[in-house]
Design a protein around this motif. Sequence first.
Motif, PDB file in Angstrom:
ATOM      1  N   ALA A 268       0.831  -1.205   0.000  1.00  0.00           N
ATOM      2  CA  ALA A 268       0.000   0.000   0.000  1.00  0.00           C
ATOM      3  C   ALA A 268       0.864   1.253   0.000  1.00  0.00           C
ATOM      4  CB  ALA A 268      -0.926   0.000   1.210  1.00  0.00           C
ATOM      5  N   LEU A 269       1.968   1.215   0.723  1.00  0.00           N
ATOM      6  CA  LEU A 269       2.853   2.368   0.786  1.00  0.00           C
ATOM      7  C   LEU A 269       3.459   2.657  -0.582  1.00  0.00           C
ATOM      8  CD1 LEU A 269       3.927   4.401   2.857  1.00  0.00           C
ATOM      9  CD2 LEU A 269       5.876   2.882   3.228  1.00  0.00           C
ATOM     10  N   ALA A 270       3.844   1.610  -1.302  1.00  0.00           N
ATOM     11  CA  ALA A 270       4.384   1.801  -2.643  1.00  0.00           C
ATOM     12  C   ALA A 270       3.312   2.369  -3.578  1.00  0.00           C
ATOM     13  CB  ALA A 270       4.916   0.482  -3.185  1.00  0.00           C
ATOM     14  N   THR A 271       2.080   1.850  -3.490  1.00  0.00           N
ATOM     15  CA  THR A 271       0.978   2.366  -4.311  1.00  0.00           C
ATOM     16  C   THR A 271       0.763   3.844  -4.056  1.00  0.00           C
ATOM     17  OG1 THR A 271      -0.105   0.198  -4.214  1.00  0.00           O
ATOM     18  CG2 THR A 271      -1.451   2.076  -4.911  1.00  0.00           C
ATOM     19  N   HIS A 272       0.715   4.192  -2.777  1.00  0.00           N
ATOM     20  CA  HIS A 272       0.516   5.586  -2.385  1.00  0.00           C
ATOM     21  C   HIS A 272       1.657   6.460  -2.919  1.00  0.00           C
ATOM     22  CE1 HIS A 272      -0.799   8.982  -0.060  1.00  0.00           C
ATOM     23  NE2 HIS A 272       0.296   9.000   0.680  1.00  0.00           N
ATOM     24  N   ALA A 273       2.880   5.968  -2.841  1.00  0.00           N
ATOM     25  CA  ALA A 273       4.038   6.729  -3.308  1.00  0.00           C
ATOM     26  C   ALA A 273       3.946   7.000  -4.807  1.00  0.00           C
ATOM     27  CB  ALA A 273       5.322   5.968  -2.984  1.00  0.00           C
ATOM     28  N   TYR A 274       3.579   6.000  -5.585  1.00  0.00           N
ATOM     29  CA  TYR A 274       3.518   6.174  -7.036  1.00  0.00           C
ATOM     30  C   TYR A 274       2.394   7.143  -7.424  1.00  0.00           C
ATOM     31  CZ  TYR A 274       6.380   1.946  -6.778  1.00  0.00           C
ATOM     32  OH  TYR A 274       7.353   1.029  -6.465  1.00  0.00           O
ATOM     33  N   GLU A 351      -5.350  -0.339  -8.288  1.00  0.00           N
ATOM     34  CA  GLU A 351      -5.742   0.506  -7.162  1.00  0.00           C
ATOM     35  C   GLU A 351      -5.280   1.940  -7.373  1.00  0.00           C
ATOM     36  OE1 GLU A 351      -5.880   0.385  -2.298  1.00  0.00           O
ATOM     37  OE2 GLU A 351      -4.351  -0.790  -3.343  1.00  0.00           O
ATOM     38  N   GLY A 352      -4.074   2.112  -7.911  1.00  0.00           N
ATOM     39  CA  GLY A 352      -3.562   3.454  -8.161  1.00  0.00           C
ATOM     40  C   GLY A 352      -4.412   4.218  -9.162  1.00  0.00           C
ATOM     41  N   ALA A 353      -4.935   3.541 -10.188  1.00  0.00           N
ATOM     42  CA  ALA A 353      -5.774   4.197 -11.185  1.00  0.00           C
ATOM     43  C   ALA A 353      -7.052   4.746 -10.548  1.00  0.00           C
ATOM     44  CB  ALA A 353      -6.125   3.208 -12.301  1.00  0.00           C
ATOM     45  N   LEU A 354      -7.638   3.990  -9.612  1.00  0.00           N
ATOM     46  CA  LEU A 354      -8.824   4.469  -8.906  1.00  0.00           C
ATOM     47  C   LEU A 354      -8.491   5.696  -8.050  1.00  0.00           C
ATOM     48  CD1 LEU A 354     -11.752   4.247  -7.932  1.00  0.00           C
ATOM     49  CD2 LEU A 354     -10.982   2.549  -6.253  1.00  0.00           C
ATOM     50  N   LEU A 355      -7.342   5.654  -7.393  1.00  0.00           N
ATOM     51  CA  LEU A 355      -6.950   6.782  -6.543  1.00  0.00           C
ATOM     52  C   LEU A 355      -6.739   8.056  -7.353  1.00  0.00           C
ATOM     53  CD1 LEU A 355      -4.412   5.064  -4.103  1.00  0.00           C
ATOM     54  CD2 LEU A 355      -6.844   5.516  -3.745  1.00  0.00           C
ATOM     55  N   LEU A 356      -6.277   7.918  -8.589  1.00  0.00           N
ATOM     56  CA  LEU A 356      -6.073   9.098  -9.423  1.00  0.00           C
ATOM     57  C   LEU A 356      -7.399   9.778  -9.778  1.00  0.00           C
ATOM     58  CD1 LEU A 356      -3.212   7.892 -11.786  1.00  0.00           C
ATOM     59  CD2 LEU A 356      -3.084   9.700 -10.069  1.00  0.00           C
ATOM     60  N   TRP A 357      -8.468   9.008  -9.904  1.00  0.00           N
ATOM     61  CA  TRP A 357      -9.781   9.614 -10.133  1.00  0.00           C
ATOM     62  C   TRP A 357     -10.270  10.347  -8.892  1.00  0.00           C
ATOM     63  CZ3 TRP A 357     -11.674  10.835 -14.537  1.00  0.00           C
ATOM     64  CH2 TRP A 357     -11.369  10.073 -15.678  1.00  0.00           C
ATOM     65  N   LEU A 358     -10.040   9.776  -7.725  1.00  0.00           N
ATOM     66  CA  LEU A 358     -10.351  10.501  -6.496  1.00  0.00           C
ATOM     67  C   LEU A 358      -9.493  11.756  -6.379  1.00  0.00           C
ATOM     68  CD1 LEU A 358     -10.678   7.525  -3.968  1.00  0.00           C
ATOM     69  CD2 LEU A 358     -12.522   8.936  -4.904  1.00  0.00           C
ATOM     70  N   GLY A 359      -8.284  11.687  -6.962  1.00  0.00           N
ATOM     71  CA  GLY A 359      -7.389  12.836  -6.935  1.00  0.00           C
ATOM     72  C   GLY A 359      -7.907  14.049  -7.677  1.00  0.00           C
ATOM     73  N   VAL A 360      -8.839  13.856  -8.626  1.00  0.00           N
ATOM     74  CA  VAL A 360      -9.440  14.994  -9.322  1.00  0.00           C
ATOM     75  C   VAL A 360     -10.156  15.895  -8.316  1.00  0.00           C
ATOM     76  CG1 VAL A 360     -11.117  15.712 -11.058  1.00  0.00           C
ATOM     77  CG2 VAL A 360      -9.680  13.703 -11.472  1.00  0.00           C
ATOM     78  N   GLY A 411      -9.026   1.405   3.324  1.00  0.00           N
ATOM     79  CA  GLY A 411      -7.665   1.412   2.801  1.00  0.00           C
ATOM     80  C   GLY A 411      -7.282   2.746   2.199  1.00  0.00           C
ATOM     81  N   LEU A 412      -6.536   2.707   1.112  1.00  0.00           N
ATOM     82  CA  LEU A 412      -6.063   3.939   0.488  1.00  0.00           C
ATOM     83  C   LEU A 412      -7.196   4.804  -0.047  1.00  0.00           C
ATOM     84  CD1 LEU A 412      -2.906   2.674  -1.437  1.00  0.00           C
ATOM     85  CD2 LEU A 412      -2.994   3.926   0.718  1.00  0.00           C
ATOM     86  N   LYS A 413      -8.313   4.197  -0.410  1.00  0.00           N
ATOM     87  CA  LYS A 413      -9.466   4.987  -0.868  1.00  0.00           C
ATOM     88  C   LYS A 413      -9.936   5.909   0.249  1.00  0.00           C
ATOM     89  CE  LYS A 413     -11.869   1.333  -2.002  1.00  0.00           C
ATOM     90  NZ  LYS A 413     -10.823   0.304  -1.879  1.00  0.00           N
TER      91      LYS A 413
END
Length: 452
Positions: A268-274, A351-360, A411-413
């Motif tokens: 999860a930490l690596a996902t968050h970092a990327y 998971e990272g792709a989903l987080l990028l949409w939340l990042g909008v 989680g990261l979401k």
Amino acid sequence: MPATPSSRPRLFTLAWPLLVELVLSVAIGVVGTTLAAHISDIAGAAFAIANQISVTLFLLFRIVGSGVGVVITQSLGGGQRERANRVALASVGASSWIGAVTALVALAGADGLLALLQTPADVLPLAAPFLMALAPAMLFDAWNASMAAVMRAHLRTRDTLLVLVAMHLSHLLLALPLMHGWGPLPALGLPGYALALALSRALGLALHLLLWRRHLDLAPRRADWWHLPRRELAEVLHIGVPAAAENIAWRLSFMAAMAAAGTLGAHALATHAYVQQIGSMIIVFSLATAFAVEIMVGHMVGAGELGAAHRLVRTSLYRGLVISGIVSGVVALAGPLLLRLFTSDASIVAEGALLLWLGVLVELGRTFNLVVINALRATGDVRFPVVAGAASMLLVLAGGSWLLAIHFGLGLKGLYIAFAADEWIRGLIMWRRWSVHAWVPHARAARRKLRR
């Protein structure tokens, strides 16, 4: 003489070199993360968490940089060049002390700081020596940050861009052979990245000193490197301490969220970092606008042009929201491709792709904060953003991250939902502060101080 509206550069003229600066800075971070990730995902996580601590310690330099920028822009706007020069030289000594303390904290407290962030056991052996190796660069960064702030306040954003280009090019040219080995050079891994960083920052300091002498007719004497003049620093600290406190409060709350990510494991930490590295490519547009707005508003306040300052901030905010929405949406669409630059792990990419949409949502709210808070700071209204934002940072950003990510198991979401909520709450509060002209008394007080 103060800059007149006709002689003062347009916002875009100031903003584009700042944008290029920020893009280059982000690119170096992305390259560093990529180089570390190619060693292993564990190394990528170690780079990310040690870098977060380094960035947090760097915020101490904002105590000087923010205050220096505002005081000098107001002084130049009011035609008081000698006052601006005294403040610039005072920033050199203050940066020496803050940089030295920060470097010592990184050297002596690396293990403790990483433990506070719940660094996973398999990441710690790489993260601790890397953080310690970053310490020498922190001292050079303190000087470079304050000297660059002085150059920008003098509207010389192109010169600061040239220094940054030289620093980053030298960093890359040194980092590759030092990290991976080249000829007789051994492969140093992450400490090699830190060594290259220190050498490039030393080059930056030399270039800043040259530009100060050539364009500003400023040359620090030996005593200036350690002297702390009370009067000039009092003005700087009046602006800089609240400004830094706001940044530090956010960073500490963000690191609490990082600690929550750390409890989820190295994956999860690596996902968050990327995702953070990709997201940093979006924020640069709002940051460049915000920095340019701060410089322009400071000059306008010094010249007594409060109506023009209000119109500038309102227009800049609307444009920033449009640009931020478009850029973050495009990045989210390209998310899977971008994430594969860092890793081939399909679960991290998904998971990272989903987080990028939340990042909008995160970036749209963040635009309010960046543009409006910087404008408030330039008028001298620096305490309200700290007081008003502290509760949201503590409860929504830090507390919400743990509640949603850990307690409710999102989680990261959960982290990114908390990020977005915090940015929007604080952003709307700051916009109301600006729109009702609550900053005007602070701007008038700053103008009266210049007339003394």
